[in-house]
Design a protein around this motif. Structure first.
Motif, PDB file in Angstrom:
ATOM      1  N   LEU A 386      -6.698  35.112 -25.567  1.00  0.00           N
ATOM      2  CA  LEU A 386      -5.495  35.316 -24.764  1.00  0.00           C
ATOM      3  C   LEU A 386      -5.849  35.464 -23.291  1.00  0.00           C
ATOM      4  O   LEU A 386      -5.105  35.003 -22.405  1.00  0.00           O
ATOM      5  CB  LEU A 386      -4.729  36.542 -25.274  1.00  0.00           C
ATOM      6  CG  LEU A 386      -4.211  36.429 -26.716  1.00  0.00           C
ATOM      7  CD1 LEU A 386      -3.520  37.731 -27.127  1.00  0.00           C
ATOM      8  CD2 LEU A 386      -3.264  35.243 -26.872  1.00  0.00           C
ATOM      9  N   LEU A 387      -6.989  36.105 -23.001  1.00  0.00           N
ATOM     10  CA  LEU A 387      -7.443  36.201 -21.617  1.00  0.00           C
ATOM     11  C   LEU A 387      -7.760  34.814 -21.069  1.00  0.00           C
ATOM     12  O   LEU A 387      -7.385  34.479 -19.936  1.00  0.00           O
ATOM     13  CB  LEU A 387      -8.679  37.096 -21.531  1.00  0.00           C
ATOM     14  CG  LEU A 387      -9.374  37.161 -20.161  1.00  0.00           C
ATOM     15  CD1 LEU A 387      -8.421  37.680 -19.086  1.00  0.00           C
ATOM     16  CD2 LEU A 387     -10.634  38.025 -20.235  1.00  0.00           C
ATOM     17  N   ALA A 388      -8.438  33.994 -21.872  1.00  0.00           N
ATOM     18  CA  ALA A 388      -8.751  32.624 -21.440  1.00  0.00           C
ATOM     19  C   ALA A 388      -7.470  31.822 -21.206  1.00  0.00           C
ATOM     20  O   ALA A 388      -7.382  31.038 -20.253  1.00  0.00           O
ATOM     21  CB  ALA A 388      -9.624  31.939 -22.486  1.00  0.00           C
ATOM     22  N   ALA A 389      -6.467  32.023 -22.070  1.00  0.00           N
ATOM     23  CA  ALA A 389      -5.187  31.339 -21.882  1.00  0.00           C
ATOM     24  C   ALA A 389      -4.531  31.764 -20.576  1.00  0.00           C
ATOM     25  O   ALA A 389      -3.938  30.936 -19.862  1.00  0.00           O
ATOM     26  CB  ALA A 389      -4.256  31.636 -23.068  1.00  0.00           C
ATOM     27  N   ALA A 390      -4.633  33.040 -20.245  1.00  0.00           N
ATOM     28  CA  ALA A 390      -4.060  33.536 -18.992  1.00  0.00           C
ATOM     29  C   ALA A 390      -4.747  32.900 -17.783  1.00  0.00           C
ATOM     30  O   ALA A 390      -4.093  32.564 -16.780  1.00  0.00           O
ATOM     31  CB  ALA A 390      -4.181  35.057 -18.932  1.00  0.00           C
ATOM     32  N   LEU A 391      -6.059  32.715 -17.861  1.00  0.00           N
ATOM     33  CA  LEU A 391      -6.794  32.064 -16.765  1.00  0.00           C
ATOM     34  C   LEU A 391      -6.301  30.637 -16.566  1.00  0.00           C
ATOM     35  O   LEU A 391      -6.094  30.185 -15.432  1.00  0.00           O
ATOM     36  CB  LEU A 391      -8.290  32.078 -17.060  1.00  0.00           C
ATOM     37  CG  LEU A 391      -8.988  33.445 -17.076  1.00  0.00           C
ATOM     38  CD1 LEU A 391     -10.444  33.303 -17.508  1.00  0.00           C
ATOM     39  CD2 LEU A 391      -8.917  34.099 -15.699  1.00  0.00           C
TER      40      LEU A 391
END
Length: 414
Positions: A386-391
């Motif tokens: 989810l953090l990678a998706a936010a990036l």
């Protein structure tokens, strides 16, 4: 360079450049199942081996960060051919060194040399920019992306099958392939950068931070570089967390993990090897870039929220179309840079890859550890995804402001 001349020179040369990149990626993949076992033999216990393996990975990324701009700048000065061939022969010798390594220190030296020689990807990218018309570059960079997909299918397979016989055998095989590839290139690879388009070698341009200054030279290049940094950083989440996350979340064993990674690789090959050129031709580089980023957001969100393995598989097609971003971005960036600085550009991009390679594994490993440990109560075991998706979502916002002018190729530095 006219389209006819470029096409004529590209036919034998591109096959070799494709092989160079493919072999580099196989070299990365072949050590995944083999290197930790070799380290464990020297270290004596698994816990100590895990620490040393992490040090090896960071050292490899550091060599990429340092030497990608060096090789790129050297290719701008002396031509692409000598840099590519020397690095190919060096890679073969490095494999043989790893196969013969009598101590852990020698094996560590081999990994450092591997990081240096595999930095030739920056020169390979510059070669493609030299001999390919601007409107065809996205398709060719997509083919290079397909080499990554093929390499990450063949590499671990090669390492696993032959490594079961002898942990050193895959290095001998890869070394032999590298040597044959280098010898083949010696006879078929023409020089792509004529003497009149070469630039002086300057130390300030051949170090990571000096090379990165080029990425700030035009507004479009600066914005694309910011987006590319977010993309490269997010891209580390799958190789860093997948094995542990899949075992924890879905209870998958090594066989299911390997099968899923093969699915990811095959899907990537289909998109980058066969669809990138058609998509870019139909909608243009800017829209292809946006589509790739948006697909990445969708894929990583699905990965992060998937309650079962089948839901994770549902994200794989979206993850494959994430591969539209790289070739489209590369094509747009090469238009912003003169012929004599294409090597520097590719070196700077490879330095970004090395820099994110130092940050990404630590970042996503920590987030995974927190998500299944101290942060377990929040119920987000896929927090790293989810953090990678936010990036990537930030990348989408930045890409929405990209304005592309008609294809052009500067002939001198600005």
């Amino acid at each position: 360079m006219s389209n006819a001349v470029a096409t004529q020179r590209l036919q034998p040369a591109f096959a070799f450049i494709f092989a160079v990149v493919l072999l580099d990626v196989i070299a990365i993949g072949v050590v995944i199942p083999v290197l930790p076992k070799l380290i464990e033999q020297f270290a004596g216990d698994t816990a100590h081996a895990a620490e040393i393996n992490g040090l090896f990975s960071m050292s490899w990324a550091l060599m990429q960060l340092i030497f990608s701009p060096v090789l790129g700048a050297l290719s701008d000065r002396f031509g692409r051919r000598p840099v590519i061939l020397i690095s190919c022969f060096g890679l073969a010798l490095d494999f043989f060194l790893a196969a013969l390594a009598p101590t852990l220190a020698w094996l560590f030296v081999a990994r450092l040399v591997a990081g240096i020689t595999m930095a030739n990807m920056s020169t390979a990218g510059a070669y493609i920019a030299d001999v390919t018309p601007p409107e065809q570059r996205a398709a060719k960079f997509g083919m290079l992306g397909a080499a990554w997909g093929i390499g990450f299918v063949l590499g671990p397979l090669l390492g696993g099958v032959f490594g079961a016989m002898d942990p050193r055998l895959p290095f001998w095989i890869a070394g032999g392939i590298a040597l044959i590839n280098a010898a083949y290139g010696f006879f078929v690879l023409p020089e792509s950068l004529p003497p009149e388009k070469r630039s002086a070698f300057r130390i300030k341009d051949a170090n990571p931070f000096g090379a990165l200054k080029l990425l700030n030279s035009t507004p479009l290049l600066k914005r694309l570089s910011m987006i590319n940094t977010l993309y490269l950083l997010a891209h580390h989440v799958l190789p860093v967390t997948f094995v542990l996350h899949a075992g924890y979340r879905f209870g998958w064993d090594a066989k299911m993990v390997g099968f899923t990674l093969a699915m990811v690789g095959v899907a990537s090959i289909i998109v980058q090897g066969g669809l990138v050129g058609k998509v870019v031709k139909a909608i243009g580089e800017r829209k292809a870039l946006l589509a790739g980023l948006a697909s990445g957001v969708a894929a990583l969100t699905i990965y992060g929220l998937a309650p079962q393995g089948q839901w994770f598989w549902a994200g794989i097609p979206f993850g494959a179309f994430m591969g539209l971003f790289g070739p489209a971005a590369q094509a747009l960036m090469t238009r912003e840079v003169a012929a004599e600085h294409q090597g520097q550009l590719q070196g700077a991009n490879s330095s970004l890859m090395g820099l994110t390679g130092l940050i990404g594994p630590l970042l996503f490993s920590y987030v995974l550890s927190w998500a299944i440990g101290a942060g377990k109560g929040y119920g987000v075991p896929g927090a790293a995804y989810l953090l990678a998706a936010a990036l990537l979502a930030i990348g989408v916002a930045l890409a929405a402001g990209v304005h592309v002018v008609p294809a052009r190729r500067p002939e001198s530095a600005g």
